[in-house]
Scaffold this motif. Structure first.
Motif, PDB file in Angstrom:
ATOM      1  N   ALA A 299      34.460  38.086  37.323  1.00 35.68           N
ATOM      2  CA  ALA A 299      35.440  38.168  38.403  1.00 35.68           C
ATOM      3  C   ALA A 299      36.121  39.534  38.383  1.00 35.68           C
ATOM      4  O   ALA A 299      36.244  40.165  37.335  1.00 35.68           O
ATOM      5  CB  ALA A 299      36.475  37.063  38.243  1.00 35.68           C
ATOM      6  N   LEU A 300      36.539  39.966  39.538  1.00 34.55           N
ATOM      7  CA  LEU A 300      37.284  41.208  39.658  1.00 34.55           C
ATOM      8  C   LEU A 300      38.701  40.967  39.140  1.00 34.55           C
ATOM      9  O   LEU A 300      39.378  40.033  39.567  1.00 34.55           O
ATOM     10  CB  LEU A 300      37.322  41.663  41.112  1.00 34.55           C
ATOM     11  CG  LEU A 300      37.974  43.008  41.372  1.00 34.55           C
ATOM     12  CD1 LEU A 300      37.131  44.120  40.754  1.00 34.55           C
ATOM     13  CD2 LEU A 300      38.125  43.235  42.863  1.00 34.55           C
ATOM     14  N   VAL A 301      39.144  41.809  38.217  1.00 34.13           N
ATOM     15  CA  VAL A 301      40.477  41.690  37.635  1.00 34.13           C
ATOM     16  C   VAL A 301      41.259  42.945  37.982  1.00 34.13           C
ATOM     17  O   VAL A 301      40.833  44.061  37.671  1.00 34.13           O
ATOM     18  CB  VAL A 301      40.403  41.509  36.097  1.00 34.13           C
ATOM     19  CG1 VAL A 301      41.788  41.495  35.487  1.00 34.13           C
ATOM     20  CG2 VAL A 301      39.635  40.249  35.745  1.00 34.13           C
ATOM     21  N   LEU A 302      42.395  42.763  38.648  1.00 44.12           N
ATOM     22  CA  LEU A 302      43.296  43.870  38.947  1.00 44.12           C
ATOM     23  C   LEU A 302      44.433  43.819  37.941  1.00 44.12           C
ATOM     24  O   LEU A 302      45.081  42.788  37.794  1.00 44.12           O
ATOM     25  CB  LEU A 302      43.854  43.755  40.364  1.00 44.12           C
ATOM     26  CG  LEU A 302      42.841  43.740  41.507  1.00 44.12           C
ATOM     27  CD1 LEU A 302      43.561  43.598  42.840  1.00 44.12           C
ATOM     28  CD2 LEU A 302      41.983  44.966  41.492  1.00 44.12           C
TER      29      LEU A 302
ATOM     30  N   ALA B 216      40.831  48.202  38.734  1.00 46.25           N
ATOM     31  CA  ALA B 216      40.002  47.052  39.100  1.00 46.25           C
ATOM     32  C   ALA B 216      38.827  47.005  38.132  1.00 46.25           C
ATOM     33  O   ALA B 216      38.031  47.935  38.059  1.00 46.25           O
ATOM     34  CB  ALA B 216      39.489  47.190  40.531  1.00 46.25           C
ATOM     35  N   TRP B 217      38.733  45.918  37.378  1.00 44.89           N
ATOM     36  CA  TRP B 217      37.686  45.743  36.366  1.00 44.89           C
ATOM     37  C   TRP B 217      36.797  44.564  36.720  1.00 44.89           C
ATOM     38  O   TRP B 217      37.271  43.535  37.198  1.00 44.89           O
ATOM     39  CB  TRP B 217      38.306  45.473  34.998  1.00 44.89           C
ATOM     40  CG  TRP B 217      39.072  46.629  34.450  1.00 44.89           C
ATOM     41  CD1 TRP B 217      40.418  46.875  34.585  1.00 44.89           C
ATOM     42  CD2 TRP B 217      38.555  47.697  33.666  1.00 44.89           C
ATOM     43  NE1 TRP B 217      40.757  48.031  33.941  1.00 44.89           N
ATOM     44  CE2 TRP B 217      39.632  48.556  33.362  1.00 44.89           C
ATOM     45  CE3 TRP B 217      37.277  48.021  33.198  1.00 44.89           C
ATOM     46  CZ2 TRP B 217      39.465  49.710  32.606  1.00 44.89           C
ATOM     47  CZ3 TRP B 217      37.124  49.170  32.445  1.00 44.89           C
ATOM     48  CH2 TRP B 217      38.197  50.006  32.154  1.00 44.89           C
ATOM     49  N   SER B 218      35.518  44.729  36.453  1.00 47.34           N
ATOM     50  CA  SER B 218      34.574  43.625  36.499  1.00 47.34           C
ATOM     51  C   SER B 218      33.946  43.601  35.113  1.00 47.34           C
ATOM     52  O   SER B 218      33.108  44.453  34.790  1.00 47.34           O
ATOM     53  CB  SER B 218      33.510  43.853  37.577  1.00 47.34           C
ATOM     54  OG  SER B 218      32.589  42.774  37.566  1.00 47.34           O
ATOM     55  N   GLY B 219      34.397  42.700  34.288  1.00 50.18           N
ATOM     56  CA  GLY B 219      33.986  42.709  32.890  1.00 50.18           C
ATOM     57  C   GLY B 219      34.492  43.975  32.233  1.00 50.18           C
ATOM     58  O   GLY B 219      35.669  44.294  32.305  1.00 50.18           O
TER      59      GLY B 219
END
Length: 170
Positions: A11-14, A59-62
């Motif tokens: 999931a995209l994590v902000l 914004a991170w994806s993993g």
């Protein structure tokens, strides 16, 4: 032959920018803008601005950084405001819609911290979707040459008032 289902993408994590994120953010910005970014007026602002990592968003994806929106504290005239930039999204991830989410999240963080305005240099058709306008930035002067149509601002509260003056250090 049976096909194995692929693992779902993370999931995209902000989240606010952390000290350890700096090298990944710098690398993303370098890929997005190249060495030409150092000639832009926004770089002149960052030379004297105070970095605000708690207002900046990654914004991170993993383990993969997909985007960033950095925020800085400056003054316009006599008022303390925030300056947004650089804002970058990884080339293969553009048009996915989370660039606007990054900017909106950074503005929400600034509003929660009691900031009244965010200023940036950019294109109104893009940044207008998240509340920025040339009209709000019309009386803001930058410390170097810039097309005045690219100086945008966004008030974070209904009673924020008008920004007038030169962008300078706190």
């Amino acid at each position: 032959m049976t096909l194995q289902p692929s693992a779902p993408s993370p999931a995209l994590v902000l989240q606010p920018e952390r000290p350890q994120d700096g090298p990944a953010v710098d690398a993303l910005v370098d890929r997005a803008f190249g060495p030409g970014r150092f000639t832009k007026v926004s770089e002149r602002v960052r030379e004297f601005a105070t970095f605000a990592p708690e207002l900046s968003v990654c914004a991170w994806s993993g383990e993969r950084l997909l985007g960033c929106a950095r925020m800085w504290r400056v003054r316009v005239g006599g008022r303390a405001v925030t300056f947004l930039g650089p804002f970058a999204v990884e080339q293969g991830e553009r048009n996915a819609g989370f660039g606007a989410r990054l900017i909106a999240r950074a503005c929400e963080a600034a509003a929660a911290a009691g900031e009244t305005h965010v200023v940036l240099v950019g294109d109104e058709p893009y940044f207008g979707r998240v509340g920025f306008s040339t009209a709000a930035g019309a009386k803001v002067r930058m410390p170097g040459p810039v097309d005045p149509r690219r100086v945008l601002a966004r008030a974070l509260t209904p009673d924020a008032g008008e920004l007038i003056g030169m962008v300078g250090p706190l």
